[in-house]
Write a protein that holds these residues in place. Structure first.
Motif, mmCIF file in Angstrom:
data_model
loop_
_atom_site.group_PDB
_atom_site.id
_atom_site.type_symbol
_atom_site.label_atom_id
_atom_site.label_comp_id
_atom_site.label_asym_id
_atom_site.label_seq_id
_atom_site.Cartn_x
_atom_site.Cartn_y
_atom_site.Cartn_z
ATOM 1 N N HIS A 8 0.831 -1.207 0.000
ATOM 2 C CA HIS A 8 0.000 0.000 0.000
ATOM 3 C C HIS A 8 0.864 1.255 0.000
ATOM 4 O O HIS A 8 0.606 2.208 -0.751
ATOM 5 C CB HIS A 8 -0.915 -0.015 1.230
ATOM 6 N N LYS A 34 2.720 1.694 -3.484
ATOM 7 C CA LYS A 34 1.801 2.119 -4.545
ATOM 8 C C LYS A 34 1.399 3.582 -4.353
ATOM 9 O O LYS A 34 1.272 4.345 -5.320
ATOM 10 C CB LYS A 34 0.563 1.219 -4.555
ATOM 11 N N THR A 80 -3.656 -12.659 -6.227
ATOM 12 C CA THR A 80 -4.298 -11.824 -7.254
ATOM 13 C C THR A 80 -5.694 -11.387 -6.827
ATOM 14 O O THR A 80 -6.165 -10.319 -7.243
ATOM 15 C CB THR A 80 -4.383 -12.572 -8.597
ATOM 16 N N GLU A 81 -6.360 -12.180 -6.013
ATOM 17 C CA GLU A 81 -7.703 -11.816 -5.554
ATOM 18 C C GLU A 81 -7.669 -10.825 -4.396
ATOM 19 O O GLU A 81 -8.621 -10.069 -4.188
ATOM 20 C CB GLU A 81 -8.466 -13.077 -5.138
ATOM 21 N N TYR A 87 -4.810 -8.567 -3.531
ATOM 22 C CA TYR A 87 -3.981 -7.366 -3.616
ATOM 23 C C TYR A 87 -3.964 -6.793 -5.028
ATOM 24 O O TYR A 87 -4.169 -7.511 -6.016
ATOM 25 C CB TYR A 87 -2.540 -7.672 -3.195
ATOM 26 N N ASP A 88 -3.672 -5.511 -5.111
ATOM 27 C CA ASP A 88 -3.497 -4.803 -6.383
ATOM 28 C C ASP A 88 -2.000 -4.578 -6.585
ATOM 29 O O ASP A 88 -1.418 -3.675 -5.992
ATOM 30 C CB ASP A 88 -4.242 -3.471 -6.344
ATOM 31 N N ASP A 112 1.619 -5.211 -9.512
ATOM 32 C CA ASP A 112 1.960 -5.090 -10.940
ATOM 33 C C ASP A 112 2.594 -6.336 -11.542
ATOM 34 O O ASP A 112 2.500 -6.558 -12.750
ATOM 35 C CB ASP A 112 2.919 -3.912 -11.133
ATOM 36 N N LYS A 167 -5.733 -10.511 -14.409
ATOM 37 C CA LYS A 167 -5.691 -9.249 -13.652
ATOM 38 C C LYS A 167 -4.633 -8.284 -14.210
ATOM 39 O O LYS A 167 -4.249 -7.331 -13.532
ATOM 40 C CB LYS A 167 -5.384 -9.548 -12.184
ATOM 41 N N ILE A 226 -1.483 -8.675 -14.665
ATOM 42 C CA ILE A 226 -0.272 -8.724 -13.849
ATOM 43 C C ILE A 226 0.847 -9.342 -14.692
ATOM 44 O O ILE A 226 0.652 -10.364 -15.346
ATOM 45 C CB ILE A 226 -0.516 -9.545 -12.567
#
Length: 686
Positions: free
Chosen positions: A97, A100, A158-159, A161-162, A164, A230, A232
């Motif tokens: 967090h 980002k 992947t479900e 966190y956001d 790269d 996603k 990624i």
């Protein structure tokens, strides 16, 4: 020019957008190893303090641990046990967090290793479990239930966190595994009933490694499909594109890796990056930040700079730093942080003429994965690899900028034509299409220098009945001499070699002949190295084919030079290079010492060509007993002269990071007063 990691503009003609990771970027691999039974593990965990340390580096990409080598999750996972010392903290979420929010790209790290399932380990030739490196964790078999564990972890991340990118590391094999998970596949592959043992695999290693590559590629494709849903990017460790690691990595993984990530080492970083480009993949070169066998002891700033200069000069894209980074308590060595910050600044200062640059060497050195697989039949011989290393060294010492081509990819005529010289370093295996393109290349005026017997086999397991390059190279093979001592005819005196050579009938001009050893044995010598009185069979043949010229040395001098480094061998190799590619045809003439590497890149959209000078002149001798000497100093070189040919008269020429004068004329003359670690000549055509 902007240097932030979010840029999507292209430096290619046409201005098309490219993926965010295909840019001139820096990456910090924030390694955080911590034992579950260690008193210091996460003792000083403070996300705010960690952020201050990380952001001081000003990296574009940060890699955070999600799953460690021990198989512990650094987040509240439903699949794996969370590291107990985190005491419920979401390490991944808290750091992700913050990064980002600071505008950084973040890659999550998942390790294939574990300490929780000892029965999933590989089984080696002695029938015992494999335990590489340490007793704290191990690498499960590639067909073990660890496959499903990593699938579930990937979906979970992947479900939740956001981020790269995701990096799967240590997805690797340390043995010809014969564990219960492998047995059904091995029996089918080798056509054997009952228990398959290591000796059965050794009978057909090329087939075994091909199967391993296919299986691991399929598995990576599954992981990548989860990531693609996603958007990624896969940042998996591709390992070295040169060395085979149990049938994983290299060409077999090419379609699943972009960027291609390799942890490069001191003396072959340029080769690794060149092969990334030859695979048509974004290059990500990782510098190992710590001294060998000394965890948390960082290498010095000069050594970091040495790597960064090599990456810039070879059109590197992402330069990363990895290693045993943070202490178990989550603090990091001040020296490491300072050295990395300086290195990233040194790398990024040249973004203007490095972003989007492509290799632009005048010579191409051809690498063949089929040949590497073929060489496994004669383990531990690495004929093709060693030949590739030795000839690349000769090109560097001759100051000829070169690119790498891959025979299994660059097999069309249009891939060969841009090169003024093709070098085939003991490429025993060449496909029909590559052979036909090579013949056409020669007919249209190309030049070829070959060693060994190129194209003798069609693939790793398919020999040819008739030799397809007989007319093109002016010779016909009639057998191979096993590895032994012999001499090569030379005007000064015979040059001694040890290695494999081929018996040939020459259809064209013979430049050198084979000389067997004589009957006498020298005093205090382990081998008989005295030459016989007279040369016998042809060994080096020069031939004209169409408008082109070829020189074929029917032995493997590059490999011997790589292993022994004898100056007589180098002189002979230089003479072969001169016969195939005379100095009058070369684009650069210079008085630079051998230890300065010259490379060439270009930026088509800027109509800019860049000649890079990478100074690898380091202190040669130290007091003490050092087995793997660190690089403490790059020795400056002075009063350098370069003559650059075929430069347009109206070109604008400037120097970067070095002082000197530019004198236009029929050939462009550049006089450099002093070269430190790195400098560049920028040539822009209006």
């Amino acid at each position: 020019m902007a240097t932030d990691a979010m840029t999507m503009k292209s430096d290619n003609d046409g201005g098309q957008a490219r993926p965010w990771h295909d840019d001139f970027l820096t990456l910090y691999w924030y390694d955080q190893l911590a034992r579950t039974d260690g008193d210091e593990s996460f003792r000083k965990y403070d996300p705010s303090r960690i952020m201050r340390e990380l952001l001081r580096l000003n990296a574009d990409i940060y890699v955070l641990y999600a799953v460690s080598q021990m198989g512990d999750a650094y987040y509240p996972s439903r699949v794996l046990p969370a590291h107990p010392a985190l005491k419920g903290h979401d390490y991944v979420g808290e750091l992700l967090h913050r990064l980002k929010k600071a505008g950084k790209r973040v890659v999550l790290y998942v390790n294939w290793g574990t300490s929780h399932q000892p029965n999933w380990r590989e089984i080696g030739p002695d029938g015992k479990f494999i335990q590489p490196w340490t007793t704290e964790y191990y690498v499960p078999c590639l067909l073990s239930p660890q496959q499903e564990v990593i699938r579930k972890v990937t979906r979970e991340l992947t479900e939740r966190y956001d981020f790269d990118g995701l990096s799967l590391d240590m997805y690797i094999s340390y043995a010809h595994c014969t564990c219960p998970y492998c047995q059904p596949h091995l029996r089918k592959l080798l056509g054997k009933r009952g228990q398959v043992k290591d000796r059965d695999i050794l009978r057909d290693l090329p087939a075994y490694y091909r199967w391993r590559e296919e299986h691991t590629s399929d598995y990576l494709r599954e992981i990548n499909a989860i990531l693609a849903a996603k958007d990624i990017v896969p940042f998996h460790n591709g390992f070295s594109p040169i060395w085979n690691r149990g049938g994983v990595g290299s060409l077999g993984w090419r379609n699943e890796l972009n960027p291609y990530i390799t942890e490069v080492y001191r003396y072959n970083a340029n080769l690794e990056i060149k092969l990334h480009h030859a695979m048509k993949r974004t290059s990500c070169a990782l510098i190992t930040s710590t001294a060998d066998a000394y965890s948390h002891v960082p290498i010095g700033p000069v050594e970091f700079q040495h790597f960064a200069a090599t990456a810039k000069g070879n059109a590197g894209r992402i330069l990363g730093v990895c290693g045993i980074g943070a202490y178990p308590d989550t603090t990091t060595s001040r020296r490491l942080l300072d050295n990395v910050r300086q290195t990233f600044a040194f790398y990024k200062r040249d973004a203007e003429f490095c972003r989007g640059a492509q290799p632009a060497g005048e010579v191409a050195l051809v690498y063949s994965y089929d040949t590497r697989r073929h060489d496994l039949r004669d383990q531990p011989i690495q004929s093709h690899n060693f030949e590739f290393f030795g000839l690349s060294r000769v090109l560097q010492e001759a100051h000829i900028p070169w690119n790498a081509l891959i025979a299994e990819i660059d097999d069309m005529l249009e891939s060969l034509l841009p090169s003024r010289l093709l070098i085939l370093p003991a490429t025993t295996c060449l496909s029909d299409r590559f052979v036909e393109s090579l013949i056409q290349y020669l007919r249209q005026g190309g030049r070829v220098l070959a060693t060994g017997m190129p194209g003798l086999w069609k693939s790793a397991d398919m020999p040819r009945r008739t030799y397809p390059l007989a007319d093109a190279l002016g010779l016909r093979p009639r057998g191979v001499r096993p590895s032994a001592c012999f001499h090569v005819e030379d005007a000064y005196e015979p040059v001694v070699f040890v290695g494999r050579s081929y018996r040939v009938n020459a259809k064209s001009g013979v430049l050198r002949r084979y000389i067997p050893v004589g009957a006498d044995r020298p005093v205090f010598a382990e081998k008989n190295i005295l030459p016989a009185d007279r040369p016998t069979d042809p060994l080096v043949i020069q031939n004209r084919h169409g408008k082109g010229t070829s020189v074929c040395a029917a032995f493997e001098p590059g490999g011997f030079y790589y292993e022994q480094g004898q100056y007589q061998v180098r002189e002979l190799l230089e003479s072969l290079l001169a016969a195939a590619y005379p100095p009058r045809l070369r684009q650069i003439r210079t008085n630079l010492p051998d230890t300065v590497e010259i490379t060439a890149t270009e930026q088509p959209s800027h109509r800019r060509r860049i000649i890079h000078l990478i100074n690898k002149t380091t202190s040669g001798h130290y007091m003490g007993r050092e087995t793997n000497r660190a690089i403490h100093q790059v020795v400056p070189v002075c009063h350098l002269e370069l003559e650059l040919r075929n430069i347009p008269a109206k070109a604008r020429v400037s120097l970067a990071h070095m002082e000197g004068t530019v004198r236009p004329g029929r050939s462009l003359r550049v006089d450099i007063d002093k070269l430190e670690a790195y400098g560049a000549i920028l040539i822009e055509t209006p």
